[in-house]
Design an enzyme around this catalytic site. Structure first.
Site: not given
Ligand code: ADP
Ligand code: MG
Length: 637
Positions: A347, A523, A527
């Protein structure tokens, strides 16, 4: 309690909790029993060998047998009542059998070595939990609750010491200089530097001012803080981390489960073969003692003790070592899986970047920023915190908001002073992260935000590429321009931007459908679905949302991206050790069994060979713990 001496210098020695108590070796019952057993054996041995009368060494052997054998024997009998055969029981039976035919020494040796390997295993398990506890330090048990007028500037309020367990969300606590924080919360008043090493591993104290988040178990510096409690004691980051580690040691890796299933049938096979090996030669007229000894030796050397001990110590040691490197791996299953990963998705915001963005430009009027901050106040997103901070920095009044709703991967919406305010991702090309403020359906401002790349991000990307043989992919909800910039600076070429949470899941499914085992590192709330869908998910701990921490299989608490390749490498080493152990165990068992069947394997030699290989396998598994110490020293230079 006396009234606080605000602004007094820190006195950590007086107020810090007692130092973490590591497990002393002698604290473990397994170790004590094994030591007693060994001691009795060592006293009996010279008397026995010197030909002293039986009353001199007999009781000593009895102590040795009982101390070393009662626990596994008892556990084995319990297991038997549930119709499962424990290898431990075989060992005890073999020892008793040896004693029954007068081979006290051989049986005693078996018991002692067996008890010692059991103690070793207990020690390994305990070390694992300890090393993580040590990393975390202890959260205090007491807090000072402030009640009454304003709870801000001291007018007409009371302070009462309470147990941390009694704190409720919304309570205000006073944290004096040098004290550990009793709860997760938000600073309302005061300024200080807080040492958060227990949670993030960061050695530099973090400055804290009103509005900042603080965590239970971290150490307050020289200022006094008033903190609003945001989480119950059981939900604090530190409490969850401890719980995770405890769960981890209670789970079993797939290889272990597989082995235990086979162990059952195998053990029954060993018993049947032992009986046959005893009965058949006896029926053919062989000597009773010789036959019994040989059958007993067979039972011992054929027992799969070493095989049983092959898997968990390496994985648990790896979990402990990962903990020291700042990664909490939630279970042995995960530890085993991590090494199998062959594709990584990262991410952007909060993972490749620090997740502490700042508003660098406001295109539009400042009132829109104030409204945006009002709408963002309840959001946990890093961008939200940046927007709130920007409004405060400019001295804007942030009004109250109602009807807050967040759309993961998109933005937030709320009602502020009668107006409908949306803060959401800005469409179109931007080189930085940009969000749009929409008031009552009309665009009011664009906020441009910049986040710093994490230190070591390019190195971590390179290490992941080396480990998996494939460059990681960047999966982000941000715009293509911002994504490309971060990708370019970290050496990532494969970028997918503008993704909603479900798009991240789709990407993971696509790769897994093609046979990859995907690791997702993220995080945010956005996600979480991808973390859950992937073969393995790792959450970045400090900036990470609760949902991500909960969903992920492992959590990076030290907040260094480099920890991700480290823990993958660790997992691979653990897996290699498991295989190595299985080979050692299999070879030893095979060789000893053949020796006993074909030639003449003396019982003491059989015992030594069997237990020796078991201990060897056990110690081999602990190597990852020791390597860690060595590595740490190397890292420090
Ligand atoms: P990433 O996948 O990189 O972690 P997110 O999916 O969390 O990013 O967010 C994607 C985009 O959605 C952000 O770049 C931003 O434009 C927008 N966004 C998400 N949450 C918020 C929020 N609370 N406030 C404003 N914009 C947001
Ligand atoms: Mg993110």
């Amino acid at each position: 309690m006396a009234s606080p001496v605000l602004d007094s210098p820190a006195t950590p020695a007086a107020t810090a909790p007692p130092p973490t108590r590591g497990t002393r070796v002698s604290d473990l019952p397994e170790v004590r029993w094994a030591a007693l057993s060994a001691l009795a054996f060592l006293c009996a041995l010279p008397l026995d060998l010197a030909g002293a009368p039986g009353w001199a060494w007999g009781p000593l052997y009895a102590v040795c047998y009982v101390a070393g054998g009662w626990e596994p024997g008892w556990a084995g009998l319990q297991a038997l009542r549930e119709k499962s055969l424990d290898v431990d029981l075989l060992m005890v039976v073999a020892a008793i059998g040896a004693a029954a035919i007068g081979q006290y020494l051989d049986g005693g040796l078996l018991i002692v070595i067996f008890a010692c390997s059991g103690a070793l295993e207990a020690l390994a398990t305990r070390r694992t939990a300890d090393s993580v506890r040590g990393l975390l330090g202890l959260a205090p048990e007491k807090a000072v609750r402030v009640a009454g007028a304003g709870a801000g500037d001291g007018g007409g309020e009371t302070e009462e010491p309470v147990d941390v367990a009694e704190l409720r969300i919304g309570d205000i606590v006073l944290v004096r200089p040098g004290e550990r924080l009793p709860a997760d919360g938000t600073v309302l008043h005061g300024a200080s530097d807080v040492d958060q090493a227990t949670i993030t591993g960061e050695s530099l104290p973090a400055p804290k001012a009103p509005g900042d988040e603080v965590f239970a178990g971290t150490l307050n510096g020289t200022g006094a803080l008033r903190v609003r409690v945001d989480k119950d004691a059981g939900d604090s980051v530190i409490a969850r981390i401890v719980a995770l580690v405890e769960e981890a040691s209670a789970t079993k890796a797939p290889t272990q489960l597989f082995i235990e299933k086979i162990e059952q049938r195998y053990s029954v096979g060993v018993v049947v073969a032992t009986l046959a090996l005893f009965a058949v030669p006896l029926a053919l007229g062989a000597d009773f003692t010789t036959t019994l000894l040989r059958a007993m030796t067979f039972m011992i050397v054929a027992s799969p003790c070493a095989v049983v001990l092959a898997t968990m110590p390496p994985l648990l040691s790896a979990i402990a070592t990962a903990g020291r490197h700042g990664v909490l791996v939630k279970s042995a299953v995960v530890m085993e899986r991590l090494g199998a990963v062959d594709r990584v998705a990262l991410d952007k915001t909060g993972t490749l970047t620090e997740g502490t963005p700042r508003v660098i430009e406001v295109r539009g009027d400042e009132n829109a920023l104030a409204l945006a901050a009002a709408a963002e106040l309840p959001s946990e997103h890093p961008l939200a915190r940046a927007v709130v901070a920007a409004a405060r920095e400019r001295g804007l009044r942030v009004p109250d908001a109602d009807d807050f709703a967040s759309v993961p991967g998109e933005g937030v919406r709320a009602r502020v002073e009668g107006r409908e305010v949306r803060v959401r991702r800005a469409e179109g090309e931007h080189a930085d992260t940009a969000v749009e403020v929409v008031v009552d359906g009309a665009p009011a401002a664009v906020l441009v935000l910049a986040d710093r790349l994490r230190d070591g991000a390019p190195e971590a990307v390179a290490a992941l590429t080396r480990l998996t043989g494939t460059a990681p992919t960047l999966l982000t909800g941000d715009n293509a321009g911002a994504a490309a910039r971060v990708a370019g600076r970290t050496g990532i070429t494969d970028v997918r931007s503008g993704l909603l949470p479900q798009d991240k899941v789709a990407a993971v499914r696509e790769w897994e459908g093609a046979g990859s085992r995907v690791l997702v590192v993220g995080d945010g709330v956005n996600d979480a679905p991808a973390l859950a869908a992937a073969h393995t998910g790792i959450a970045m701990g400090r900036a990470g949302s609760d949902l991500a921490l909960e969903t992920a299989d492992a959590v990076v608490v030290r907040d260094e991206l480099a920890a991700v390749p480290t823990v993958m490498a660790l997992s691979r080493r653990a897996r290699r050790l498991v295989v190595q152990n299985l080979v050692i165990a299999g070879t030893c068992i095979g060789a000893l069994v053949v020796w006993d069947l074909v030639g003449h394997l003396p019982l003491p030699l059989g015992v030594a060979g069997h237990e020796g290989s078991t201990v060897l396998v056990g110690l081999n598994g602990l190597r990852l713990l020791r390597d860690a110490a060595w590595r740490k020293a190397a890292e420090r230079g």
